[in-house]
Structures are given as structure tokens and as C-alpha cells.
Design a protein around this motif. Structure first.
Motif, PDB file in Angstrom:
ATOM      1  N   GLU A 298      41.749  19.379  48.932  1.00  0.00           N
ATOM      2  CA  GLU A 298      42.342  18.570  49.994  1.00  0.00           C
ATOM      3  C   GLU A 298      43.791  18.198  49.678  1.00  0.00           C
ATOM      4  N   LEU A 299      44.092  17.955  48.433  1.00  0.00           N
ATOM      5  CA  LEU A 299      45.447  17.536  48.069  1.00  0.00           C
ATOM      6  C   LEU A 299      46.461  18.667  48.175  1.00  0.00           C
TER       7      LEU A 299
ATOM      8  N   GLN B 195      40.013  29.538  52.995  1.00  0.00           N
ATOM      9  CA  GLN B 195      39.965  28.908  54.316  1.00  0.00           C
ATOM     10  C   GLN B 195      41.126  29.373  55.196  1.00  0.00           C
TER      11      GLN B 195
ATOM     12  N   ARG C  19      44.170  27.082  57.129  1.00  0.00           N
ATOM     13  CA  ARG C  19      44.658  26.338  55.958  1.00  0.00           C
ATOM     14  C   ARG C  19      45.423  27.286  55.041  1.00  0.00           C
TER      15      ARG C  19
ATOM     16  N   VAL D 240      41.262  26.983  48.752  1.00  0.00           N
ATOM     17  CA  VAL D 240      42.115  26.829  49.927  1.00  0.00           C
ATOM     18  C   VAL D 240      42.402  28.194  50.550  1.00  0.00           C
TER      19      VAL D 240
ATOM     20  N   ALA E  42      46.099  21.628  49.974  1.00  0.00           N
ATOM     21  CA  ALA E  42      46.076  22.425  51.203  1.00  0.00           C
ATOM     22  C   ALA E  42      47.306  22.129  52.053  1.00  0.00           C
ATOM     23  N   ASP E  43      47.917  23.193  52.577  1.00  0.00           N
ATOM     24  CA  ASP E  43      49.053  23.113  53.482  1.00  0.00           C
ATOM     25  C   ASP E  43      50.295  22.489  52.847  1.00  0.00           C
TER      26      ASP E  43
END
Length: 322
Positions: A1-2, A33, A38, A30, A4-5
């Protein structure tokens, strides 16, 4: 989560294999996904390169802490001088240092201390500290405390019985002169190697004077002949670690030595290590000397902020038995 992107990831690559594996797994998670829109970071940077550079320049608060660590360490060295007697074990002097460090509020030793009597001082990283201190010999102590995470690093060499012999004094004065020459070369804009070079030339002249080497100073330096009796650099960065983080060469093509700047903190520690040999004057056999102080670069030059007894007169006065 940290991650990603995010466009870039900063990570201390290679510092911790477990974290390297976690980072690799996260990146792959990541990337898996991608069809969901992502995206993993396209750039990965070594975080240490930036943090290490930041650590090179100490602020006023850091320098104040390091001054306090140095004052405690200097008191420990003076205590060891006062308590030293022939026949003591090296670890007894180590205990005196530890007592003074803790008594004055330090966290403990910043690194494994060296207490090297006689010829043991010719072993650069001697840490056994378990031999008896002989009369008529020198003892070399390399020790500094840690205070609030910051290290001090001091080396003093002094006579076990409190009085330098003529040969010991001659060697000691050469190392002290080398340290003074090196300190004079520490200033903003100077190359990190400038103070090492100054120390080496002074030591080389001393080796000739002691009849350890022959030839011109230039030839001794250029041929590295001096390294038989002085085989290490004259200093290193100091801070949160005794050998603190930070590059010694510029991050560019050619890799020139870094230029000193105000706020950089380093050690100045020339030495002379004379192992017994057939071509070495007998009175010099087994003499090992290092003198080390902590220095902060200032706008006008540098400040030596370690003040343990250092001159022959100061040491002999502290060690007076009457």
C-alpha cells in the motif's frame, strides 16, 4: 500500500537482507496488480547516500553533545594516567576508564577499548587487554565514551611508570609534531587527504631522525616506505558512530577526495609503531605511540575539543607520584 503508485522508492539497499526481501516481495505484489491500474515505483534510490551526506555536517546541538562526550572521555584518560602502576593488568586500566565514563553519566564505551602495554601497542586493533603492564614501557589507550548516541574517540600514550625515557620521549615528540601539523591542515576547503599528507611528511622526517629510514622525505613518501612504521590513515568521520557515515570521495567522475566544510567532525590520529627488527635501534624496539583528538571544522579553521593531557610535561605532571 505504501509503495503503490509512487514514482520512486528510497531504500537502504543491501543493508538488511530481510528488508531487501520484503521490498522485493512488495514490488512484485504491486506489479501483479498492473491490470487493476496500480503501478510500482520505476526508480529505486539508495537512501544511505543522502542520509550519510546529511550526517557529515553536525549542527550546534550535535556538536554540544559531542563536546560533553569528549569531556567525559578526557576525564577517563586522565584517571587512567593517575592510577597506572607497573605490574597492573591492562584490564585494570580499562576498568578505571569504564568507572569514570559511567560515573559521569555516559552510556558506556563507544567502541571496544584498546589498552595496549609495551609492544602490544604495535598491534593496531589489540583488544585482549589482559597482559601485565611492564615497568619502563609505554601504554597506549584508545577509548571514548558514548553519550546520547554520540561517540568520542581519544587515544593517549604514556609511560607506565610515569616518566618517559629519552627514546620514548623522542618518538612521542615526533608523533605529537605530526598531529600538530595535521591539525593545522584541517580547514574549510582543504581536501580530506591534506591533513593525512601533512602528518605523513612529519612522521617521515622523524623516521629519518630516528635512523629507521634513509633517503629524502619525498622518496620515502612516494615509495610508501613510511608504511612499515605508520600503516593507517590519520583520521575518520566521527558522530553517531565512532567511524561515522559519510563518503570520503566526491560522488562524481574521478572520485576526488571530499573537501572539508564547517560542521564536519573528524579524528586526527597519527602514530608510530616500531616492531623489533635487526635494522631497528634496540632502544626503539616495541615502542608504539598514537595520539588522537576529535576536531570539528569551523568557518576559520578547526577546533580541537578533546583536552586529555597530551604534552610530555602535562602527562608527567598528572602521573607524579609524590
Amino acid at each position: 500500500e505504501l509503495i503503490a503508485d509512487r514514482s520512486a522508492l528510497w531504500h537502504s539497499i543491501g543493508h538488511d537482507s530481510e528488508w531487501d526481501a520484503r521490498i522485493a516481495a512488495a514490488l512484485n505484489a504491486v506489479r501483479a496488480q498492473g491490470r487493476a491500474g496500480r503501478r510500482a515505483p520505476r526508480e529505486i534510490h539508495d537512501l544511505r547516500a543522502v542520509l550519510d551526506g546529511m550526517r557529515l555536517i553536525k549542527d550546534d546541538g550535535e556538536i554540544d553533545t559531542m563536546r560533553r562526550a569528549a569531556a567525559i572521555s578526557a576525564a577517563g584518560h586522565a584517571r587512567a594516567m593517575r592510577h597506572c602502576r607497573p605490574g597492573m593488568a591492562e584490564y585494570e586500566l580499562e576498568a578505571e576508564l569504564t568507572h569514570e565514563f559511567r560515573r559521569r553519566g555516559a552510556d558506556g564505551h563507544a567502541y571496544t577499548p584498546i589498552v595496549a602495554g609495551g609492544a602490544n601497542a604495535c598491534v593496531l586493533h589489540y583488544v585482549e587487554n589482559d597482559r601485565v603492564l611492564p615497568d619502563n614501557a609505554l601504554v597506549l589507550i584508545d577509548a571514548g565514551c558514548e553519550l546520547d548516541g554520540y561517540a568520542a574517540d581519544i587515544t593517549r600514550t604514556f609511560p607506565v611508570n610515569g616518566r618517559f625515557s629519552p627514546a620514548q620521549r623522542d618518538c612521542y615528540e615526533i608523533v605529537l609534531a605530526a598531529q600538530q601539523a595535521a591539525i593545522a591542515a584541517v580547514r574549510p576547503g582543504a581536501s580530506f587527504m591534506a591533513y593525512h599528507d601533512a602528518a605523513v611528511r612529519t612522521l617521515a622526517q622523524g623516521m629519518v631522525d630516528l635512523k629507521l629510514l634513509t633517503g629524502s622525505i619525498d622518496s620515502i613518501v612516494e615509495s610508501d616506505a613510511y608504511k612499515r612504521f605508520y600503516m593507517h590513515r590519520t583520521g575518520h568521520w566521527l558522530g553517531l558512530d565512532v567511524h561515522d557515515a559519510g563518503e570520503y570521495k566526491e560522488d562524481r567522475e574521478g572520485g576526488e577526495w571530499i573537501r572539508l566544510a564547517a560542521g564536519m567532525t573528524l579524528t586526527v590520529e597519527p602514530g608510530l609503531y616500531i616492531r623489533p627488527a635487526a635494522d631497528v635501534p634496540h632502544e626503539l624496539h616495541g615502542i608504539g605511540i598514537r595520539i588522537e583528538d576529535d576536531v570539528v571544522v569551523t568557518t576559520g579553521g578547526c577546533e580541537v575539543y578533546t583536552d586529555a593531557p597530551k604534552s610530555v610535561a602535562e602527562i608527567e605532571e598528572v602521573m607524579r607520584r609524590d
